[in-house]
Write a protein that holds these residues in place. Structure first.
Motif, PDB file in Angstrom:
ATOM      1  N   ASP A   1      25.930  25.371  44.024  1.00  0.00           N
ATOM      2  CA  ASP A   1      24.965  25.909  44.975  1.00  0.00           C
ATOM      3  C   ASP A   1      24.635  24.860  46.038  1.00  0.00           C
ATOM      4  O   ASP A   1      24.901  23.673  45.864  1.00  0.00           O
ATOM      5  CB  ASP A   1      23.706  26.378  44.270  1.00  0.00           C
ATOM      6  CG  ASP A   1      23.107  25.310  43.376  1.00  0.00           C
ATOM      7  OD1 ASP A   1      23.830  24.378  43.003  1.00  0.00           O
ATOM      8  OD2 ASP A   1      21.914  25.406  43.064  1.00  0.00           O
ATOM      9  N   VAL A   2      24.074  25.310  47.125  1.00  0.00           N
ATOM     10  CA  VAL A   2      23.720  24.421  48.229  1.00  0.00           C
ATOM     11  C   VAL A   2      22.471  23.637  47.842  1.00  0.00           C
ATOM     12  O   VAL A   2      21.489  24.229  47.385  1.00  0.00           O
ATOM     13  CB  VAL A   2      23.454  25.244  49.507  1.00  0.00           C
ATOM     14  CG1 VAL A   2      23.032  24.347  50.654  1.00  0.00           C
ATOM     15  CG2 VAL A   2      24.675  26.051  49.875  1.00  0.00           C
TER      16      VAL A   2
ATOM     17  N   ILE B   1      37.026  28.043  44.426  1.00  0.00           N
ATOM     18  CA  ILE B   1      36.313  26.785  44.654  1.00  0.00           C
ATOM     19  C   ILE B   1      35.190  26.639  43.627  1.00  0.00           C
ATOM     20  O   ILE B   1      35.021  25.578  43.019  1.00  0.00           O
ATOM     21  CB  ILE B   1      35.764  26.723  46.089  1.00  0.00           C
ATOM     22  CG1 ILE B   1      36.923  26.685  47.085  1.00  0.00           C
ATOM     23  CG2 ILE B   1      34.855  25.523  46.285  1.00  0.00           C
ATOM     24  CD1 ILE B   1      36.521  26.893  48.527  1.00  0.00           C
ATOM     25  N   ALA B   2      34.428  27.718  43.414  1.00  0.00           N
ATOM     26  CA  ALA B   2      33.333  27.676  42.439  1.00  0.00           C
ATOM     27  C   ALA B   2      33.867  27.400  41.040  1.00  0.00           C
ATOM     28  O   ALA B   2      33.291  26.605  40.292  1.00  0.00           O
ATOM     29  CB  ALA B   2      32.556  28.991  42.469  1.00  0.00           C
TER      30      ALA B   2
END
Length: 61
Positions: free
Chosen positions: A25-26, A13-14
């Protein structure tokens, strides 16, 4: 639209998001979300509050 594949591994996914130029990142919580949480806390029933409102005694337990 047709589902072709499902990505479930975090590393995949990254890598996919990085290739698209998207952040991985969140995001930080916005100040308005913090203010909304404070308003919701004020309007909760006393049994649901994490802290008693100003002027109320704290539970000794």
């Amino acid at each position: 639209m047709k589902l072709v594949a499902m990505i479930t591994e975090p590393s995949s996914i990254a890598r996919f998001l990085t290739a698209l130029g998207e952040p991985t990142d969140v995001p930080a919580r916005s100040p308005s979300a913090d203010a909304a949480a404070a308003v919701l806390e004020e309007h909760r029933a006393p049994s649901q509050r994490s802290e008693p409102p100003d002027g109320y005694p704290k539970d000794p337990t």
